[in-house]
Design a protein around this motif. Structure first.
Motif, mmCIF file in Angstrom:
data_model
loop_
_atom_site.group_PDB
_atom_site.id
_atom_site.type_symbol
_atom_site.label_atom_id
_atom_site.label_comp_id
_atom_site.label_asym_id
_atom_site.label_seq_id
_atom_site.Cartn_x
_atom_site.Cartn_y
_atom_site.Cartn_z
ATOM 1 N N ARG A 74 0.829 -1.205 0.000
ATOM 2 C CA ARG A 74 0.000 0.000 0.000
ATOM 3 C C ARG A 74 0.871 1.266 0.000
ATOM 4 O O ARG A 74 2.049 1.232 0.344
ATOM 5 C CB ARG A 74 -0.945 -0.001 1.206
ATOM 6 N N ILE A 274 -5.623 -1.543 -6.136
ATOM 7 C CA ILE A 274 -6.482 -2.328 -5.247
ATOM 8 C C ILE A 274 -7.955 -2.050 -5.544
ATOM 9 O O ILE A 274 -8.793 -2.962 -5.527
ATOM 10 C CB ILE A 274 -6.138 -2.031 -3.770
ATOM 11 N N ARG A 294 -8.399 -13.446 -4.140
ATOM 12 C CA ARG A 294 -7.083 -12.937 -4.536
ATOM 13 C C ARG A 294 -5.992 -13.976 -4.338
ATOM 14 O O ARG A 294 -5.940 -14.671 -3.332
ATOM 15 C CB ARG A 294 -6.703 -11.705 -3.709
ATOM 16 N N ILE A 298 -1.642 -8.420 -0.269
ATOM 17 C CA ILE A 298 -1.661 -6.972 -0.082
ATOM 18 C C ILE A 298 -1.223 -6.678 1.350
ATOM 19 O O ILE A 298 -1.809 -7.188 2.304
ATOM 20 C CB ILE A 298 -3.063 -6.380 -0.327
#
Length: 305
Positions: A74, A274, A294, A298
């Protein structure tokens, strides 16, 4: 805090292997991700072991990344220490076994097997991850998986002990191992292969490489296949039939070449990438009532944290 941690790290890690405020987008295939407080690249097993013990003693968060091929970080980056084993890359052959350190590319490992005329790792010739990452998710392609060839792994446990884990100990299943849950860090893997014919092995690898390069959007940064294969379906086909190819959010796009890929076509942020993943999941769920899970990890913090 950071200055104090840095001084203490210098006692166990060579200065050249410690980076401060390192952009993680420089270490991920998607070219996404904010900064790591510390980015550490050990060169020995003992350094990894000492680092784990240090983080335990000082309560410093420790995050392991491979070569960032199946990973989204992120935009806010990662606090504490990010550990990369990219300098542990030795591969060698003993009889019909190939022994590869965690940071070695699984593609390079398959090439070493080829040169030794050993068969069994051909499926891995196009997988972009490291050996450690391949074990972490039981990587597979074209009908083969790591669990088919792994004999054992050498790991550092969450307590900082170096120990051997047999393949059965890792509970390898479709895109799964218990490595993360146990808090283990893979140092090296031993693959048990079989003697084969060089030309036959090379022909298989050449064919798989051609199939990969002709079908996948390798010209853009991406995390590879975003989603696991849903039972009874193909993720790419569901996305294609949902008319999502070419759909963009910011600089992230559902690939026009392979619907199972999301590519960074124009300096996308992790937030945009995302968001597009979530849009694809929502659309496929609405159209086909299929949940896309997924495959990509992440991690990290949002930018406003």
């Amino acid at each position: 805090m950071n200055k104090e941690v840095y001084e203490q790290l210098l006692q166990i890690i060579q200065e050249d292997n410690i980076a401060i405020d390192e952009w993680l987008k420089n270490h991920t295939y998607t070219r996404l991700g904010g900064k790591a407080d510390f980015f550490i690249t050990p060169t020995t097993y003992e350094e990894v072991q000492n680092l784990v013990k240090f983080c335990n003693e000082k309560a410093v968060p420790l995050t392991l990344i491979g070569n960032g091929s199946n990973l989204i970080v992120r935009d806010g980056g990662i606090r504490g220490i990010v550990l990369s084993l990219k300098k542990l890359t030795t591969i060698h052959v003993e009889g019909t076994s190939v022994i590869a350190q965690s940071g070695a590319a699984i593609i390079d490992t398959s090439k070493v097997a080829l040169e030794a005329k050993l068969t069994g790792l051909e499926f891995a010739c196009g997988i972009p991850g490291t050996v450690g990452g391949a074990l972490f998710m039981n990587a597979g392609a074209y009908g083969g998986e790591i669990k088919d060839v792994l004999e054992y792994a050498l790991v550092v446990t969450k307590n900082g002990e170096i120990t051997k884990k047999m393949a059965a100990d890792l509970q390898l299943a479709y895109r799964y191992s218990n490595i993360s849950e146990n808090g283990d860090i893979v140092l090296e893997a031993v693959f048990q292969l079989k003697k084969g014919n060089y030309n036959e092995i090379k022909a298989i690898m050449d064919d798989l490489t051609y199939r990969r390069e002709s079908k996948q959007p390798l010209e853009y940064p991406s995390c590879g296949s975003v989603f696991k294969r849903p039972p009874g379906y193909f993720a790419g086909k569901l996305i294609q039939d949902s008319h999502l190819q070419g759909v963009r959010i910011g600089g992230a796009e559902v690939s026009k070449k392979h619907a199972g890929f999301i590519v960074n076509v124009d300096n996308a942020t992790a937030t945009e990438y995302i968001s597009l993943i979530e849009h694809v999941q929502k659309t496929v769920k609405e159209k086909f009532n299929v949940e896309l899970e997924r495959e990509v990890r992440i991690i990290g913090e949002d930018e406003n944290n």
